[in-house]
Design a protein around this motif. Structure first.
Motif, mmCIF file in Angstrom:
data_model
loop_
_atom_site.group_PDB
_atom_site.id
_atom_site.type_symbol
_atom_site.label_atom_id
_atom_site.label_comp_id
_atom_site.label_asym_id
_atom_site.label_seq_id
_atom_site.Cartn_x
_atom_site.Cartn_y
_atom_site.Cartn_z
ATOM 1 N N PRO A 28 40.855 104.552 -1.627
ATOM 2 C CA PRO A 28 40.985 106.012 -1.635
ATOM 3 C C PRO A 28 41.240 106.491 -3.067
ATOM 4 O O PRO A 28 42.058 105.906 -3.790
ATOM 5 N N TYR A 29 40.548 107.535 -3.460
ATOM 6 C CA TYR A 29 40.619 107.991 -4.849
ATOM 7 C C TYR A 29 40.740 109.506 -4.893
ATOM 8 O O TYR A 29 39.965 110.221 -4.248
ATOM 9 N N GLU A 30 41.724 110.002 -5.643
ATOM 10 C CA GLU A 30 41.893 111.436 -5.821
ATOM 11 C C GLU A 30 42.000 111.740 -7.307
ATOM 12 O O GLU A 30 42.784 111.111 -8.027
ATOM 13 N N ALA A 31 41.205 112.695 -7.759
ATOM 14 C CA ALA A 31 41.205 113.087 -9.162
ATOM 15 C C ALA A 31 41.541 114.564 -9.285
ATOM 16 O O ALA A 31 40.936 115.403 -8.611
ATOM 17 N N LEU A 32 42.509 114.877 -10.145
ATOM 18 C CA LEU A 32 42.832 116.248 -10.495
ATOM 19 C C LEU A 32 42.291 116.470 -11.902
ATOM 20 O O LEU A 32 42.752 115.847 -12.863
ATOM 21 N N VAL A 33 41.299 117.332 -12.022
ATOM 22 C CA VAL A 33 40.591 117.517 -13.289
ATOM 23 C C VAL A 33 40.745 118.960 -13.748
ATOM 24 O O VAL A 33 40.412 119.886 -12.987
ATOM 25 N N HIS A 34 41.213 119.157 -14.948
ATOM 26 C CA HIS A 34 41.373 120.518 -15.454
ATOM 27 C C HIS A 34 40.021 121.125 -15.784
ATOM 28 O O HIS A 34 39.073 120.418 -16.166
ATOM 29 N N GLU A 35 39.941 122.434 -15.638
ATOM 30 C CA GLU A 35 38.716 123.159 -15.966
ATOM 31 C C GLU A 35 38.241 122.866 -17.384
ATOM 32 O O GLU A 35 37.028 122.788 -17.640
ATOM 33 N N ALA A 36 39.178 122.677 -18.304
ATOM 34 C CA ALA A 36 38.806 122.392 -19.695
ATOM 35 C C ALA A 36 37.954 121.135 -19.786
ATOM 36 O O ALA A 36 36.950 121.097 -20.515
ATOM 37 N N ALA A 37 38.346 120.097 -19.044
ATOM 38 C CA ALA A 37 37.594 118.839 -19.078
ATOM 39 C C ALA A 37 36.177 119.022 -18.564
ATOM 40 O O ALA A 37 35.234 118.371 -19.041
ATOM 41 N N LEU A 38 36.006 119.904 -17.597
ATOM 42 C CA LEU A 38 34.684 120.137 -17.025
ATOM 43 C C LEU A 38 33.813 121.001 -17.919
ATOM 44 O O LEU A 38 32.580 120.930 -17.857
ATOM 45 N N ARG A 39 34.443 121.812 -18.759
ATOM 46 C CA ARG A 39 33.686 122.717 -19.629
ATOM 47 C C ARG A 39 33.315 122.086 -20.974
ATOM 48 O O ARG A 39 32.310 122.464 -21.577
ATOM 49 N N ILE A 40 34.110 121.156 -21.448
ATOM 50 C CA ILE A 40 33.823 120.546 -22.751
ATOM 51 C C ILE A 40 32.515 119.771 -22.678
ATOM 52 O O ILE A 40 32.322 118.914 -21.809
ATOM 53 N N ARG A 41 31.597 120.061 -23.596
ATOM 54 C CA ARG A 41 30.287 119.390 -23.611
ATOM 55 C C ARG A 41 30.354 118.172 -24.527
ATOM 56 O O ARG A 41 30.225 118.287 -25.742
ATOM 57 N N VAL A 42 30.553 117.035 -23.925
ATOM 58 C CA VAL A 42 30.598 115.794 -24.696
ATOM 59 C C VAL A 42 29.227 115.462 -25.264
ATOM 60 O O VAL A 42 29.109 114.872 -26.340
ATOM 61 N N ARG A 43 28.173 115.871 -24.556
ATOM 62 C CA ARG A 43 26.797 115.743 -25.039
ATOM 63 C C ARG A 43 26.175 117.145 -25.081
ATOM 64 O O ARG A 43 26.853 118.114 -25.419
ATOM 65 N N ASP A 44 24.924 117.258 -24.693
ATOM 66 C CA ASP A 44 24.258 118.558 -24.689
ATOM 67 C C ASP A 44 24.351 119.195 -23.300
ATOM 68 O O ASP A 44 24.988 118.664 -22.391
ATOM 69 N N ARG A 45 23.688 120.333 -23.123
ATOM 70 C CA ARG A 45 23.751 121.049 -21.843
ATOM 71 C C ARG A 45 23.212 120.213 -20.685
ATOM 72 O O ARG A 45 23.778 120.198 -19.595
ATOM 73 N N ALA A 46 22.095 119.527 -20.931
ATOM 74 C CA ALA A 46 21.496 118.723 -19.860
ATOM 75 C C ALA A 46 22.456 117.626 -19.410
ATOM 76 O O ALA A 46 22.609 117.365 -18.207
ATOM 77 N N ALA A 47 23.112 116.985 -20.371
ATOM 78 C CA ALA A 47 24.067 115.925 -20.039
ATOM 79 C C ALA A 47 25.272 116.499 -19.302
ATOM 80 O O ALA A 47 25.814 115.867 -18.391
ATOM 81 N N ALA A 48 25.693 117.714 -19.714
ATOM 82 C CA ALA A 48 26.826 118.358 -19.048
ATOM 83 C C ALA A 48 26.478 118.685 -17.598
ATOM 84 O O ALA A 48 27.300 118.489 -16.685
ATOM 85 N N ARG A 49 25.256 119.175 -17.367
ATOM 86 C CA ARG A 49 24.827 119.457 -15.993
ATOM 87 C C ARG A 49 24.777 118.179 -15.169
ATOM 88 O O ARG A 49 25.195 118.148 -14.001
#
Length: 283
Positions: free
Chosen positions: A167-188
């Motif tokens: 069983p796995y539960e992840a709490l992820v902040h919005e900031a982590a989801l918005r930061i583009r580690v690569r380009d837009r395609a990679a983020a999508r």
């Protein structure tokens, strides 16, 4: 029995728990050695993780330490007698010890909680995302080493992808989801991957949104690995120069409570999926 050059985190945890049981019993290492008929240095080696302990000797120690927790004793016996050589052993000598210790910890975990504020948790990352992280933080390292790190991170995902996933539960902040580690395609692609995994019955993803009042928990990133019994839980925290494995009972209680507080302010799983869908549409 030859002494170990570098005990693993799991071997050290067994050693630590045996020392804690002896301390709780009010016995010295010399007295424990007398109970087993061995020299005091041998007890010191066991309690430092440099040598193992047989099931018979472990049970004798637990009995003489008046340990009244049979589930804990059986869990310690399992740790002492385990001879697993997992997939991570293929990387020994090629990756640093913390990489291998985390893989071993995950393999034996009964469940896993992640909290992350700046990056998508490792078990939810795409290979492209992981490669981008390693490349940015370690630009001077050879490409072959960066690829090895990314490969290892992808293989760690076996714990949530195997036939008997934890069983796995992840709490992820919005900031982590918005930061583009690569380009837009990679983020999508990364957001789509998180959404895909969140649909599985054993995986829960919750988003901690920016729009929270009185929120001071942004420094609370953690990996929480459940043990076979609560006393053998472990918290892993990354620092600037080292990875720390935390197992003191008071600290474990603190991190359990902290996780529940963060969980309480995060969005419900369904709302979190809708939220991530919305972020993906923005890209």
């Amino acid at each position: 029995m030859a002494l170990r050059d570098e005990p693993t985190a799991r071997q050290m945890r067994l050693a630590t728990e045996l020392r804690r049981l002896r301390d709780a019993a009010g016995l010295s290492a010399r007295e424990a050695a007398r109970l087993l008929g061995v020299s005091p240095p041998h007890i010191s080696q066991i309690e430092a993780g440099y040598t193992g302990v047989s099931e018979n000797r472990l049970r004798r120690l637990a009995a003489n330490y008046a340990c009244s927790d049979p589930e804990l004793i059986e869990a310690l016996v399992a740790m002492a007698t385990d001879r697993t050589r997992g997939w991570w052993e293929e990387y020994r000598g090629r990756l640093s010890t913390p990489f291998l210790d985390l893989s071993e910890l995950e393999h034996h975990a009964s469940y896993r909680w992640d909290v992350d504020f700046l990056h998508v948790p490792g078990l939810l990352q795409t290979e492209d995302y992981a490669r981008g992280l390693f490349s940015y933080v370690n630009p001077d390292h050879p490409q072959s080493e960066l690829e090895l790190w990314a490969e290892h991170r992808m293989r760690r995902k076996v714990v949530i992808q195997r036939a008997d996933p934890i069983p796995y539960e992840a709490l992820v902040h919005e900031a982590a989801l918005r930061i583009r580690v690569r380009d837009r395609a990679a983020a999508r692609a990364q957001l789509a991957h998180v959404l895909e995994l969140s649909e599985r019955d054993h995986i829960t993803v919750r988003v901690i949104p920016f729009d929270l009042d009185d929120f001071g928990g942004a420094g609370s990133a953690m990996v929480y690995a459940g043990g076979p019994v609560p006393k053998l839980d472990t918290v892993v925290r990354d620092g600037p120069h080292r990875t720390g494995f935390i197992d003191a009972e008071a600290q474990l209680n603190r991190f359990r409570a902290l996780f529940r507080r963060l969980e309480a302010v995060s969005l419900e799983p369904g709302r979190s999926r809708d939220f991530i869908h919305g972020l993906a549409k923005e890209l």
